[in-house]
Scaffold this active site. Structure first.
Site, PDB file in Angstrom:
ATOM      1  N   HIS A   1       1.466   5.237  -2.593  1.00 49.74           N
ATOM      2  CA  HIS A   1       0.808   5.903  -3.281  1.00 49.74           C
ATOM      3  C   HIS A   1       1.837   6.917  -3.821  1.00 49.74           C
ATOM      4  O   HIS A   1       2.922   7.432  -3.400  1.00 49.74           O
ATOM      5  CB  HIS A   1      -0.187   6.930  -2.847  1.00 49.74           C
ATOM      6  CG  HIS A   1      -1.186   6.473  -1.979  1.00 49.74           C
ATOM      7  ND1 HIS A   1      -2.211   5.765  -2.586  1.00 49.74           N
ATOM      8  CD2 HIS A   1      -1.536   6.550  -0.595  1.00 49.74           C
ATOM      9  CE1 HIS A   1      -2.981   5.175  -1.606  1.00 49.74           C
ATOM     10  NE2 HIS A   1      -2.373   5.810  -0.402  1.00 49.74           N
TER      11      HIS A   1
ATOM     12  N   ASP B   1       1.825   2.784   3.346  1.00 49.65           N
ATOM     13  CA  ASP B   1       0.929   3.647   3.339  1.00 49.65           C
ATOM     14  C   ASP B   1       1.818   5.008   3.133  1.00 49.65           C
ATOM     15  O   ASP B   1       1.164   6.104   3.279  1.00 49.65           O
ATOM     16  CB  ASP B   1       0.062   3.813   4.635  1.00 49.65           C
ATOM     17  CG  ASP B   1      -0.847   4.830   4.515  1.00 49.65           C
ATOM     18  OD1 ASP B   1      -1.436   4.909   3.471  1.00 49.65           O
ATOM     19  OD2 ASP B   1      -1.386   5.283   5.516  1.00 49.65           O
TER      20      ASP B   1
ATOM     21  N   HIS C   1       0.806  -1.039  -0.078  1.00 46.36           N
ATOM     22  CA  HIS C   1       0.107   0.229   0.014  1.00 46.36           C
ATOM     23  C   HIS C   1       0.833   1.125   0.126  1.00 46.36           C
ATOM     24  O   HIS C   1       1.247   1.675   0.897  1.00 46.36           O
ATOM     25  CB  HIS C   1      -0.982  -0.157   1.369  1.00 46.36           C
ATOM     26  CG  HIS C   1      -2.039   0.853   1.068  1.00 46.36           C
ATOM     27  ND1 HIS C   1      -3.300   0.685   0.546  1.00 46.36           N
ATOM     28  CD2 HIS C   1      -2.133   2.369   1.414  1.00 46.36           C
ATOM     29  CE1 HIS C   1      -4.071   1.831   0.515  1.00 46.36           C
ATOM     30  NE2 HIS C   1      -3.400   2.555   1.068  1.00 46.36           N
TER      31      HIS C   1
END
Length: 295
Positions: A33, A251, A31
């Site tokens: 981005h 994250d 996970h």
């Protein structure tokens, strides 16, 4: 440039430290981005936050520093259904990267095939924003999408607070694909592991209908900084329910963290408390991601 009122986020901690935990081969961050460059991939006007550029080059340096070999990049909400930044990142190293995209409800099968070829292995649905009312899912649209992606072996990733869906198992009865939830179920730790929504999630995991990501403890803790010890009972309950259905993620770049920005090596070292057994660490870091994301 921030043309709307979406608040600017803190940047991630740039210090590259070595974790204390020695990782197994093919350890996978499930996970993260990529945000930007904003000049090349503009953010949607109605976003709720504005991140500083968090570029692929920075992220790869972090992975190398942590000893993480593979990664799953997840489409952030700032791009809506414009997956160009995500797809460009995967394309730089298709063996190392997989992706989870965001699409329109009316996407065609041909477009989905193109995404599969490009390394996409699941779709993300932001239930926090999509739910018609608290505890209500857009089930008709979700089921249609799930039927379209089932043959690819994909899943649907829900951004949702599991405590708001105490009957998730019934809502998703006969659902054609597995679901994946982030942030240990994304419920505040003060609700406790006996929360009906969390218990329902555990039963979905036992039936292998749901997966959970050990990510973003700072999003659920009541503590200001690491070690976020109030998250430990949740991690232990998820592993005990079904360690085959758990994956881990950084994250990165930790958008919208309100408190102290954690260092990624320290976050990774939480696994020593959450998953102390090396054999289960290997499951969570390598074997499970291999199954879920088709590495």
């Amino acid at each position: 440039m921030n043309h709307n009122n979406a608040p600017l986020c803190q940047a991630p901690d740039q210090a590259l430290k070595k974790p204390g935990l020695v990782l197994c081969e093919n350890a996978t961050d499930c996970h993260a981005h990529i945000c930007g460059p904003q000049s090349l991939y503009p953010y949607i006007p109605n976003r709720i936050y504005t991140p500083p550029d968090a570029l692929l080059s920075q992220y790869q340096a972090l992975l190398d520093s942590l000893g993480v070999q593979r990664s799953v990049l997840v489409q952030p909400s700032i791009y809506g259904t414009d997956n160009r930044a995500l797809l460009a990142a995967i394309k730089t190293n298709p063996l190392r990267f997989r992706g989870v995209a965001v699409v329109n409800w009316d996407i065609s099968d041909t477009e989905l095939e193109d995404l599969h070829r490009a390394g996409i292995r699941g779709l993300r649905c932001n239930i926090v924003d999509l739910a018609e009312a608290k505890g209500v899912l857009p089930i008709k649209q979700l089921t249609k999408l799930a039927n379209q992606i089932a043959s690819f072996g994909w899943h649907l990733e829900f951004l949702m607070h599991v405590n708001e869906f105490p009957n998730l198992s019934q809502l998703l009865s006969n659902f054609p694909v597995p679901i994946v939830l982030g942030h240990l179920g994304y419920l505040k730790t003060n609700l406790g592991t006996k929360d009906p929504g969390f218990q329902n999630l555990l039963s979905l995991m036992r039936e292998e209908r749901a997966w959970v990501k050990l990510t973003g403890p700072y999003r659920i803790t009541t503590e200001e900084r690491i070690p976020y010890s109030d998250t430990n009972p949740f991690a232990h309950a998820l592993i005990a329910a079904n360690s085959r259905q758990v994956v881990w993620g950084t994250d990165w770049p930790h958008v919208m963290v309100k408190g102290t920005m954690p260092n990624d090596a320290d976050l990774l070292d939480l696994l020593q408390v959450w998953v102390p057994d090396p054999a289960i660490q290997k499951q969570v870091l390598s074997e499970n991601p291999e199954r879920l994301y088709q590495f």
